[in-house]
Design an enzyme around this catalytic site. Structure first.
Site, short mmCIF file in Angstrom:
data_model
loop_
_atom_site.label_atom_id
_atom_site.label_comp_id
_atom_site.label_asym_id
_atom_site.label_seq_id
_atom_site.Cartn_x
_atom_site.Cartn_y
_atom_site.Cartn_z
N LYS A 82 35.12 59.63 16.74
CA LYS A 82 36.13 59.61 17.79
C LYS A 82 36.86 60.96 17.86
CE LYS A 82 36.84 54.67 17.10
NZ LYS A 82 37.55 53.68 16.29
N ILE A 137 43.81 52.50 23.80
CA ILE A 137 44.68 53.64 24.14
C ILE A 137 43.95 54.56 25.12
CG2 ILE A 137 45.97 55.61 23.26
CD1 ILE A 137 46.03 54.33 20.54
N THR A 160 31.19 41.65 21.15
CA THR A 160 32.63 41.50 21.39
C THR A 160 33.06 42.18 22.69
OG1 THR A 160 32.90 41.57 18.99
CG2 THR A 160 34.88 41.93 20.31
N GLY A 192 36.33 40.80 14.59
CA GLY A 192 35.66 41.64 15.59
C GLY A 192 36.16 43.07 15.62
N1 HSE Z 1 35.39 49.61 14.24
C1 HSE Z 1 36.27 50.28 15.11
C2 HSE Z 1 37.67 50.25 14.51
C3 HSE Z 1 36.26 49.62 16.45
O1 HSE Z 1 37.89 49.52 13.55
O2 HSE Z 1 38.52 50.98 14.96
C4 HSE Z 1 36.73 50.50 17.54
O3 HSE Z 1 36.01 51.67 17.62
#
Ligand code: HSE
Length: 379
Positions: free
Chosen positions: A207, A138, A14, A189
């Site tokens: 994150k 972001i 993606t 995606g």
């Molecule tokens: N799988 C992650 C989400 C994609 O749904 O936020 C972005 O890191």
């Protein structure tokens, strides 16, 4: 005329395809912003024959991403394969060792190996950037390393997984089945290759670990994170929360405390009318508290081709411009060793119990809670 910036791209899922589209469709804009041409030289992915809807015929193909990373006709390696170890890490190390800067969307790799990879990058005089790894579109990493650079940061909170927020809001709005909605998120995606990373809270925790390091100037300490996912949240919980004026969100909190840094990622009740409570679909929101700026909030799409590829492109443009920003905002040698603090902030909890409809059942629960010094706020 400045030489073009020559890129190799590993991963044509993606995000990789999204990046190819930007490079093909926005060539003049990117050249103007970067101050020089940005040229995709070579690509690598698992299957060469797959139709991805973009023309790849003008780029060299490498089956092996490590060979791609080592090419001597590139300046920058873009890694969007994913995976904590394996080919992504091997190729990233190969690129940095060859002195090539790296732009990656791979939070799993950086949550585990971020400090070591940043050390390698600095030793080689290369850049390591990961804007796309945190909260999709972001620009929160740039917000921390640049816009908030004049602040002592005290807290980072936010909703950082689009898939979880999509599932929770779709369940609430449609009453739909958890499994069907997760399948939709995969089709669109949003989800990771293994969606357990999303619903288990691990993707969002990775994150947050990167933001914690960047905000507080500490080495990445993913292992210290308290993590709970949304797998056990039911439609019943969502509806009870609504009745009480709340929505359930997978919320991350990282705080600087007197005893160290608290990091947790867990489902939380947030007031339905608050900005966090209003987040719908894949929207992410990150709130930064700094001593000078006070509270600033960043909101946008946290997943999907367009937002994530645009975030990769932003790092590429920075590097093309010659920007030199340490991966986590300060040189690795100046990152403090992490001191994890046990979560201490007192907070109300939501508890759901199914009881047999028998006289005294509720009284016994109330007595047990009382003995544990837990007060019931409402029922
Ligand atoms: N799988 C992650 C989400 C994609 O749904 O936020 C972005 O890191």
């Amino acid at each position: 005329m400045t030489q073009p910036l020559r890129i190799a791209l590993a991963g044509l899922g993606t995000v990789g395809v999204g990046l190819v589209k930007i490079l093909q469709n926005q060539r003049d804009l990117i050249t103007a912003r970067a101050g020089r041409e940005v040229v995709l030289v070579a690509v690598s992915a698992r299957s060469r024959s797959k139709d991805r809807g973009v023309d790849l015929s003008g780029f060299a193909w490498e089956d092996d991403p490590v060979a791609l990373a080592r090419r001597d006709d590139i300046d920058l390696f873009v890694e969007v394969m994913g995976g904590e170890d394996g080919p992504a890490k091997a190729a990233t190390e190969a690129a940095l060792t060859a002195g090539h800067s790296v732009v990656t969307a791979n939070k799993a790799m950086l949550a585990r190996h971020g400090t070591a990879l940043a050390t390698l990058a600095e030793a080689q005089g290369a850049q390591l950037r990961f804007e796309a790894g945190v909260a999709g579109g972001i620009p929160v990493v740039k917000a921390l390393t640049e816009g908030m650079a004049g602040n002592v940061m005290t807290r980072v909170i936010g909703v950082m997984n689009g898939t979880c927020n999509y599932i929770l809001t779709e369940m609430e709005q449609t009453g739909g089945d958890y499994g069907d909605i997760l399948t939709d998120a995969q089709r669109l995606g949003y989800a990771e290759a293994d969606p357990t990373f999303d619903v288990g809270g691990f993707d969002a925790a990775q994150k947050l670990a990167l933001l914690t390091a960047t905000a507080f100037g500490t080495q990445v300490d993913y292992d210290a994170m308290e993590i709970e996912g949304i797998e056990k949240v039911t439609l019943t919980d969502i509806r009870y929360a609504m009745d009480m004026g709340y929505r359930i969100k997978l919320l991350g909190v990282a705080s600087r405390t007197d005893t160290g840094v608290e990091q947790r990622m867990q489902p939380c009740l947030v007031p339905a009318e608050s900005s966090l409570g209003q987040l719908e679909s894949v929207t992410n929101m990150v709130v930064l508290d700094g001593d000078g700026s006070g509270r600033t909030a960043f909101l946008g799409p946290g997943a999907g081709e367009g937002p994530t590829a645009a975030a990769v492109m932003a790092d590429v443009v920075d590097i093309a411009r010659g920007a030199q920003v340490p991966a986590f905002g300060v040189p690795v040698a100046q990152l403090a060793a992490p001191v994890p603090a046990k979560v201490q902030t007192p907070a109300p909890y939501y508890l759901r119990l199914s009881l047999a409809d028998q006289p005294g059942a509720l009284a016994r629960v109330a007595a047990a809670l009382g003995q544990a010094h837990i007060s019931i706020d409402r029922m």
